[in-house]
Design a protein around this motif. Structure first.
Motif, short mmCIF file in Angstrom:
data_model
loop_
_atom_site.label_atom_id
_atom_site.label_comp_id
_atom_site.label_asym_id
_atom_site.label_seq_id
_atom_site.Cartn_x
_atom_site.Cartn_y
_atom_site.Cartn_z
N LEU A 1 5.10 13.48 20.63
CA LEU A 1 6.28 12.79 21.18
C LEU A 1 6.61 11.63 20.25
CD1 LEU A 1 5.56 12.41 25.03
CD2 LEU A 1 7.39 13.78 24.00
N ARG A 2 7.88 11.26 20.24
CA ARG A 2 8.27 10.04 19.54
C ARG A 2 8.94 9.10 20.51
NH1 ARG A 2 12.47 8.82 14.55
NH2 ARG A 2 13.99 9.25 16.20
N LEU A 3 8.38 7.94 20.66
CA LEU A 3 8.98 6.91 21.50
C LEU A 3 9.89 6.02 20.66
CD1 LEU A 3 5.88 5.75 23.59
CD2 LEU A 3 7.45 7.65 24.02
N SER A 4 10.97 5.59 21.29
CA SER A 4 11.89 4.65 20.65
C SER A 4 11.99 3.40 21.50
CB SER A 4 13.28 5.28 20.52
OG SER A 4 13.25 6.45 19.73
N CYS A 5 12.27 2.29 20.84
CA CYS A 5 12.47 1.02 21.53
C CYS A 5 13.67 0.34 20.89
CB CYS A 5 11.23 0.14 21.43
SG CYS A 5 11.45 -1.54 22.06
N ALA A 6 14.79 0.36 21.59
CA ALA A 6 16.01 -0.27 21.09
C ALA A 6 15.99 -1.74 21.47
CB ALA A 6 17.23 0.42 21.68
N ALA A 7 16.12 -2.58 20.45
CA ALA A 7 16.07 -4.03 20.67
C ALA A 7 17.46 -4.63 20.55
CB ALA A 7 15.13 -4.68 19.66
N SER A 8 17.70 -5.67 21.32
CA SER A 8 18.95 -6.42 21.22
C SER A 8 18.65 -7.90 21.45
CB SER A 8 19.97 -5.92 22.24
OG SER A 8 19.45 -6.00 23.55
N GLY A 9 19.50 -8.73 20.88
CA GLY A 9 19.32 -10.17 21.04
C GLY A 9 18.45 -10.81 19.98
N PHE A 10 17.85 -10.00 19.12
CA PHE A 10 17.06 -10.51 18.01
C PHE A 10 16.92 -9.38 16.99
CE2 PHE A 10 12.83 -8.48 18.34
CZ PHE A 10 12.99 -7.82 19.56
N THR A 11 16.37 -9.71 15.83
CA THR A 11 16.22 -8.75 14.74
C THR A 11 14.76 -8.35 14.63
OG1 THR A 11 18.06 -9.78 13.54
CG2 THR A 11 16.59 -8.34 12.28
N ILE A 12 14.47 -7.05 14.82
CA ILE A 12 13.07 -6.62 14.87
C ILE A 12 12.36 -6.81 13.54
CG2 ILE A 12 13.47 -5.00 16.76
CD1 ILE A 12 13.20 -2.73 14.67
N SER A 13 13.10 -6.79 12.44
CA SER A 13 12.44 -6.95 11.14
C SER A 13 11.90 -8.37 10.95
CB SER A 13 13.41 -6.61 10.01
OG SER A 13 14.54 -7.47 10.05
N SER A 14 12.35 -9.28 11.79
CA SER A 14 11.91 -10.68 11.72
C SER A 14 10.85 -11.01 12.76
CB SER A 14 13.11 -11.62 11.91
OG SER A 14 14.08 -11.40 10.91
N ALA A 15 10.36 -9.99 13.43
CA ALA A 15 9.40 -10.22 14.52
C ALA A 15 8.21 -9.28 14.38
CB ALA A 15 10.06 -10.01 15.87
N ILE A 16 7.07 -9.73 14.87
CA ILE A 16 5.92 -8.86 14.99
C ILE A 16 6.12 -8.03 16.26
CG2 ILE A 16 3.43 -8.74 15.32
CD1 ILE A 16 3.26 -11.46 13.87
N MET A 17 6.18 -6.73 16.09
CA MET A 17 6.45 -5.83 17.20
C MET A 17 5.19 -5.04 17.55
SD MET A 17 9.64 -6.39 17.89
CE MET A 17 9.87 -5.05 19.07
N ASN A 18 4.99 -4.87 18.83
CA ASN A 18 3.82 -4.16 19.32
C ASN A 18 4.19 -3.03 20.27
OD1 ASN A 18 1.25 -5.98 18.65
ND2 ASN A 18 2.93 -7.33 19.18
N TRP A 19 3.33 -2.04 20.32
CA TRP A 19 3.32 -1.06 21.40
C TRP A 19 2.03 -1.31 22.20
CZ3 TRP A 19 7.22 1.98 22.87
CH2 TRP A 19 8.22 2.30 21.95
N VAL A 20 2.20 -1.34 23.50
CA VAL A 20 1.04 -1.44 24.39
C VAL A 20 1.19 -0.36 25.44
CG1 VAL A 20 0.76 -3.93 24.00
CG2 VAL A 20 2.15 -3.13 25.92
N ARG A 21 0.12 -0.06 26.17
CA ARG A 21 0.20 0.97 27.19
C ARG A 21 -0.68 0.60 28.37
NH1 ARG A 21 -2.97 6.00 24.12
NH2 ARG A 21 -5.07 5.07 24.23
N GLN A 22 -0.36 1.20 29.50
CA GLN A 22 -1.15 0.99 30.71
C GLN A 22 -1.38 2.34 31.38
OE1 GLN A 22 0.37 -1.86 33.58
NE2 GLN A 22 -1.72 -2.26 34.27
#
Length: 112
Positions: free
Chosen positions: A18-39
């Protein structure tokens, strides 16, 4: 407003992808440390993967190393998690996260 919206989850058989996507708005993802977490059901949050700013160095939990790949498309301001060789124990709600903010989550179920 900063917002994260996950998509791409679903039901898959063991060994599938599977491929998960996460669309971001309100900031630029290239300027942030982005994580995937799960529960997983009945368990606490588990960190899965991280992509850093700049060169985009990546890191993974031992439980997914070699099977999952985190990436981002700066033009689309979207984060991805490619999940291969899925196992039953990968069943969980997956969230993308920046700082203390998480999306609404997306269910991934691995079952035969």
């Amino acid at each position: 407003e900063v917002q994260l919206v996950e998509s791409g989850g679903g039901l898959v058989q063991p060994g599938g992808s599977l491929r998960l996507s996460c669309a971001a708005s309100g900031f630029t993802i290239s300027s942030a440390i982005m994580n995937w977490v799960r529960q997983a059901p009945g368990k606490g949050l588990e960190w899965v993967s991280r992509i850093h700013v700049g060169g985009g160095a990546t890191s993974y939990a031992d439980s997914v190393k070699g099977r999952f790949t985190i990436s981002r498309d700066n033009a689309k301001n979207t984060l991805y998690l490619q999940m291969n060789s899925l196992k039953i124990e990968d069943t969980a709600v997956y969230y993308c996260q920046v700082g203390a903010l998480r999306g609404q989550g997306i269910q991934v179920t691995v079952s035969s």
